[in-house]
Design an enzyme around this catalytic site. Structure first.
Site, PDB file in Angstrom:
ATOM      1  CG  ASN A 142     -18.183  18.638  -1.074  1.00  0.00           C
ATOM      2  OD1 ASN A 142     -18.595  18.219  -2.153  1.00  0.00           O
ATOM      3  ND2 ASN A 142     -17.887  17.815  -0.074  1.00  0.00           N
ATOM      4  CB  THR A 143     -16.406  24.720   0.803  1.00  0.00           C
ATOM      5  OG1 THR A 143     -17.577  24.094   1.326  1.00  0.00           O
ATOM      6  CG2 THR A 143     -16.571  26.229   0.906  1.00  0.00           C
ATOM      7  CG  ASP A 146     -11.807  13.959   2.364  1.00  0.00           C
ATOM      8  OD1 ASP A 146     -12.212  12.794   2.157  1.00  0.00           O
ATOM      9  OD2 ASP A 146     -12.584  14.882   2.706  1.00  0.00           O
ATOM     10  CB  ILE A 174      -9.310  23.909  -4.673  1.00  0.00           C
ATOM     11  CG1 ILE A 174     -10.519  23.330  -5.430  1.00  0.00           C
ATOM     12  CG2 ILE A 174      -8.030  23.224  -5.117  1.00  0.00           C
ATOM     13  CD1 ILE A 174     -10.476  23.587  -6.929  1.00  0.00           C
ATOM     14  CB  VAL A 175      -6.667  23.569   0.617  1.00  0.00           C
ATOM     15  CG1 VAL A 175      -5.607  24.246   1.469  1.00  0.00           C
ATOM     16  CG2 VAL A 175      -8.055  23.927   1.122  1.00  0.00           C
ATOM     17  N   GLY A 181     -13.613   8.268   1.534  1.00  0.00           N
ATOM     18  CA  GLY A 181     -13.178   9.463   0.828  1.00  0.00           C
ATOM     19  C   GLY A 181     -11.666   9.577   0.771  1.00  0.00           C
TER      20      GLY A 181
END
Length: 259
Positions: free
Chosen positions: A9-10, A114, A12-13, A112
């Site tokens: 949400n914050t 992730d 992109i890695v 999710g």
């Protein structure tokens, strides 16, 4: 070289993974982008090319791309950037992909991508049973039993999310830097907020772990990851392993299961 992407949400890695190397040595470079619904595929693509160049790679070195995402609105642009600039069709972690895990919750599709990826890595690399804690925008808890089944998932606010909620919903309280306080005896507004957030966060996790052990009735490892794990790492005696690269290890494992 495999590019592994975690779209949160914050941020992109991205992790660049050399699959010829052992698991603990395979991640050669990592990069972060701010997650934005308005960024175009061209903008994402230019960033990808720049990251490749900074790392000494070319487009021809990219073997494949695997993505896990909890932000559906970003996927169209990001997927388009991979197709256009890297000439690859990315593998997306989602329903139908092979993970080797059984998901024993009411609605398996609600887990999710992730969380699923973290659990794959935690169970495969560190063994089960284990409680996997991801400390990001939200803090998630997932339990993996000794047979590799994900049997529980819990979500609470993350440290920074709590700080922003406090600042945004009160007239005179500022948003503060997230860090470990030097003392619990706070003497000003900033340290009062930092101390309350920090110890409230740690205390909540400790209580949750205690309740899990009571209800499950057996011991288990605590495997932690996520950007805010490093903030509490030195006070979190209850954590057995803190692995900031857990998501990339999981993405590599899932990719290899689907070759």
């Amino acid at each position: 070289m495999l590019i592994a992407v975690d779209i949160g949400n914050t941020n992109i890695v991205l992790g660049f993974i050399d699959r010829s190397r052992p698991m603990g040595e395979a991640i050669t470079h990592t990069y972060r982008l701010t997650t934005s619904n308005v960024r175009t595929s061209d903008e994402y693509g230019v960033s990808l090319l720049q990251f490749l160049q900074l790392s000494g790679y070319t487009v021809d070195d990219v073997e494949d791309v695997i993505v896990c995402s909890v932000v559906p609105n970003v996927m169209h642009s990001f997927r388009g950037s991979i197709l256009k600039f890297l000439r690859k069709t990315p593998i997306i972690v989602g329903p139908g992909i092979k993970t080797g895990m059984r998901i024993q919750i009411d609605d398996p599709r609600s887990l999710g991508a992730d969380c699923l990826t973290d659990c794959v890595a935690a169970y495969t690399v560190y063994g089960g049973p284990c409680l996997v804690i991801d400390m990001g925008t939200a803090t998630t808890f997932n339990y993996v039993d000794e047979a590799g089944a994900i049997t529980m998932g819990v979500i609470q606010t993350g440290l920074q999310t709590s700080a922003r909620a406090l600042a945004g919903n009160t007239a005179q309280l500022p948003e503060v830097e997230i860090k470990a306080p030097t003392s619990v005896l706070a003497k000003n507004t900033n340290s009062a907020i930092q101390t309350g957030l920090y110890y409230g966060f740690i205390g909540g996790i400790e209580r949750f772990i205690s309740e899990c052990r009571r209800e499950i009735g057996t011991d288990f490892q605590i495997i932690a990851t996520g950007g805010f794990g490093h903030v509490i790492e030195h006070d979190a005696h209850f954590i057995d392993v803190y692995d900031p690269d857990l998501i990339f290890k999981g993405l590599r494992l899932i990719y290899e299961k689907n070759l």
